[in-house]
Design a protein around this motif. Sequence first.
Motif, mmCIF file in Angstrom:
data_model
loop_
_atom_site.group_PDB
_atom_site.id
_atom_site.type_symbol
_atom_site.label_atom_id
_atom_site.label_comp_id
_atom_site.label_asym_id
_atom_site.label_seq_id
_atom_site.Cartn_x
_atom_site.Cartn_y
_atom_site.Cartn_z
ATOM 1 N N UNK A 1 0.776 -1.076 0.012
ATOM 2 C CA UNK A 1 -0.020 -0.045 0.091
ATOM 3 C C UNK A 1 0.925 1.227 0.011
ATOM 4 N N UNK A 2 1.920 1.294 0.873
ATOM 5 C CA UNK A 2 2.589 2.490 1.095
ATOM 6 C C UNK A 2 3.411 2.898 -0.442
ATOM 7 N N UNK A 3 3.497 2.020 -1.042
ATOM 8 C CA UNK A 3 4.446 2.094 -2.512
ATOM 9 C C UNK A 3 3.599 2.426 -3.409
ATOM 10 N N UNK A 4 2.406 2.794 -3.551
ATOM 11 C CA UNK A 4 1.224 3.031 -4.413
ATOM 12 C C UNK A 4 0.920 4.626 -4.207
ATOM 13 N N UNK A 5 0.919 5.313 -5.265
ATOM 14 C CA UNK A 5 0.502 6.780 -5.244
ATOM 15 C C UNK A 5 0.515 6.941 -6.601
ATOM 16 N N UNK A 6 0.357 8.473 -7.015
ATOM 17 C CA UNK A 6 0.629 8.930 -8.122
ATOM 18 C C UNK A 6 -0.582 8.606 -9.141
ATOM 19 N N UNK B 1 -3.576 -5.747 -6.516
ATOM 20 C CA UNK B 1 -4.077 -6.435 -5.752
ATOM 21 C C UNK B 1 -4.675 -5.950 -4.395
ATOM 22 N N UNK B 2 -4.779 -4.655 -4.443
ATOM 23 C CA UNK B 2 -5.206 -3.780 -3.182
ATOM 24 C C UNK B 2 -6.098 -2.726 -3.616
ATOM 25 N N UNK B 3 -6.838 -1.943 -2.525
ATOM 26 C CA UNK B 3 -7.953 -1.197 -2.867
ATOM 27 C C UNK B 3 -7.327 0.328 -2.992
ATOM 28 N N UNK B 4 -6.095 0.501 -2.787
ATOM 29 C CA UNK B 4 -5.575 1.789 -3.150
ATOM 30 C C UNK B 4 -4.383 2.035 -2.323
ATOM 31 N N UNK B 5 -3.700 3.101 -2.516
ATOM 32 C CA UNK B 5 -2.306 3.151 -2.223
ATOM 33 C C UNK B 5 -2.197 4.288 -0.822
ATOM 34 N N UNK B 6 -1.369 4.308 -0.386
ATOM 35 C CA UNK B 6 -1.045 5.200 0.821
ATOM 36 C C UNK B 6 -0.130 6.407 0.404
ATOM 37 N N UNK B 7 0.316 6.265 -0.808
ATOM 38 C CA UNK B 7 1.325 7.661 -1.259
ATOM 39 C C UNK B 7 2.417 7.895 -0.643
ATOM 40 N N UNK B 8 3.478 6.863 -0.284
ATOM 41 C CA UNK B 8 4.528 7.283 0.792
ATOM 42 C C UNK B 8 5.859 7.063 0.331
ATOM 43 N N UNK C 1 -5.955 -11.417 -6.991
ATOM 44 C CA UNK C 1 -5.774 -10.835 -6.038
ATOM 45 C C UNK C 1 -5.750 -11.787 -5.161
ATOM 46 N N UNK C 2 -4.900 -10.964 -3.819
ATOM 47 C CA UNK C 2 -5.288 -11.900 -2.471
ATOM 48 C C UNK C 2 -6.564 -12.337 -1.860
ATOM 49 N N UNK C 3 -6.415 -13.058 -0.746
ATOM 50 C CA UNK C 3 -7.429 -13.660 -0.151
ATOM 51 C C UNK C 3 -8.555 -12.541 0.400
ATOM 52 N N UNK C 4 -7.993 -11.234 0.915
ATOM 53 C CA UNK C 4 -8.968 -10.257 1.540
ATOM 54 C C UNK C 4 -9.624 -9.709 0.336
ATOM 55 N N UNK C 5 -10.920 -9.810 0.350
ATOM 56 C CA UNK C 5 -11.897 -9.418 -0.764
ATOM 57 C C UNK C 5 -12.008 -7.739 -0.681
ATOM 58 N N UNK C 6 -12.012 -7.205 0.392
ATOM 59 C CA UNK C 6 -11.902 -5.798 0.566
ATOM 60 C C UNK C 6 -10.488 -5.261 0.066
ATOM 61 N N UNK C 7 -9.523 -5.747 -0.236
ATOM 62 C CA UNK C 7 -8.281 -5.328 -0.816
ATOM 63 C C UNK C 7 -7.319 -4.579 0.297
ATOM 64 N N UNK C 8 -7.716 -4.567 1.567
ATOM 65 C CA UNK C 8 -6.899 -4.032 2.743
ATOM 66 C C UNK C 8 -5.701 -4.424 2.991
ATOM 67 N N UNK C 9 -5.598 -5.992 3.235
ATOM 68 C CA UNK C 9 -4.693 -6.632 3.812
ATOM 69 C C UNK C 9 -3.827 -7.743 2.715
ATOM 70 N N UNK C 10 -2.696 -7.841 2.874
ATOM 71 C CA UNK C 10 -1.929 -8.596 1.898
ATOM 72 C C UNK C 10 -1.654 -10.102 2.418
ATOM 73 N N UNK C 11 -1.551 -10.944 1.353
ATOM 74 C CA UNK C 11 -1.191 -12.263 1.581
ATOM 75 C C UNK C 11 0.296 -12.422 1.421
ATOM 76 N N UNK C 12 1.067 -11.630 0.715
ATOM 77 C CA UNK C 12 2.435 -11.942 0.493
ATOM 78 C C UNK C 12 3.369 -12.280 1.203
ATOM 79 N N UNK C 13 4.061 -13.320 1.682
ATOM 80 C CA UNK C 13 5.015 -13.395 2.708
ATOM 81 C C UNK C 13 6.182 -12.742 2.493
#
Length: 539
Positions: free
Chosen positions: A313-318, A326-333, A401-413
Amino acid sequence: MKIKTLKKLVLILPVLALTACHADLDQDPIDPDSFTETNVFSTPEEAKGALAKLYASFSLTGQEGPAGDADISGIDEGTSQYTRMLFSLNELTTDHAVVGWGDPGLPNLHAMNWGASNDFTTGMYYRLAQEVSFTNSFIDKAGNLEGTEAENYIAEARFLRAFAYYNLLDLYGNVPLTKEVSTSLPEQASRKEIFDFVEAELLEIQDDLMESRANEYGRVDRVAAWALLSKLYLNAESWIDTDMYKESLDYSKMVINSTYSINTNDANENGSAYDELFLADNDSNGAQNEFIFAINFDGNQSRTYGGTTFLVHAAIGGSMPASEFGVNGGWGGLRTTKALVHKFDYAVTATDADGDPVEWADGRAMFYTDGQELEINTIANTFTDGYAVTKFKNVDHEGNPGSDEGGNFVDTDLPLIRLAEIYLNYAEVVAREKGGDVATAVGYINELRERAFGDTSGNITASDFNFEFVKDERSRELYWEGQRRTDLIRYDEFTTASYLWPFKGGSKNGTAVEPFRDLFPLPSNIISINPNLTQNTGY
């Protein structure tokens, strides 16, 4: 996406609801019923649940998840997660990353002007202190059990304690050494004493751990002990002024000759198996064969605002399309500096109108450039200054996408030690002319580069092999995996003027900082509580 065994155990055992607000490395868990022989250590099967908590202490942050009942107070719960703080201390302080947020203490990390009350340096100390406390208690209670299974559990707990102390040794230097639960204020141990303890523990437990890859995914085996010894010895000259490169080489070879293997599956679109290491199905897509010690995450079963949820999440922006990650948005950081981007200049295949690189033949150059500026003029609140990094995603190798249908939390180890790093440990010892074979080292590097390029076009020869090359290759292979500060200190480049990057020392073009910043400070409140402790130089 399957639920990993250890995650199930953490969820179904309420007896493991531990909370800790540590004032030092010897504190008991606050809940007096957390670890008791009668309810948790009556059988090896029950003890396995307590063991799961020791692993979970590195991935989770509290009892409710992702927030609401934190293990550690005084810091945002998601921020306090171990791998998120490892990124903050070992990547944000280097050429690999910047972050645009203004949380108290966070801008000081890349500017390299933190103090003894910094939330991040303090939070990491507490997180590691918690792990030491939990493992000490487990080792004491599990000692009453009999059988090979119980011996394996104790050996794993001792590995996790050694790993916590490896981090304390790296980050803080002289810390208290506590090997049992106690109520007395501990004495401060020297960095050499901590080093010797970690070494002795790993040597002693190696044969009690399970054989190579015989354990469940997510739990360590004896190869993890060998790999951590390889890392420990590689840093011995930097940490305790003792040349132990031969020992690092020996244990690197033991790891390389084990049953772990470099992931070379070509199941993704660009023909490179490198990105599979950082996808949502990296517990099953072949990447797991390379992971010697990894922290497991699951978008439904182990929710946290740290871990890979943070890294994605934190690496998504612009203009970045979050759905492709596979997530619902970025944190722009999070972004990176041009210093890392330029490590891939030899592989540039396309540039923009300004001549800045935008495409590379090396598949490890995982940068988002559309609308992003290579040059960073402003870190704070300007996501488009600096290239974005696309290394971590919450999609599987087929794009699902990962298992969280809301796209908030990530499965990647998240791998903390993988075989590729040990290849590079071997290569570094050879490049330092401390032993080993150049042809063998070149072969290991070419195995990694063939994966990155998808063919042999990026291969090197012995004439290309030298210390500077290996330094840069470590950066290319391992960036954003929590390694960079440690490497730069070993190269004498972290605080010195011999290597500068944008905004090092708070200067746009980079500047040297005081050498005492090779170590972080002990938390100021720890110093005030325990008169046996002396603060690190400079703080």
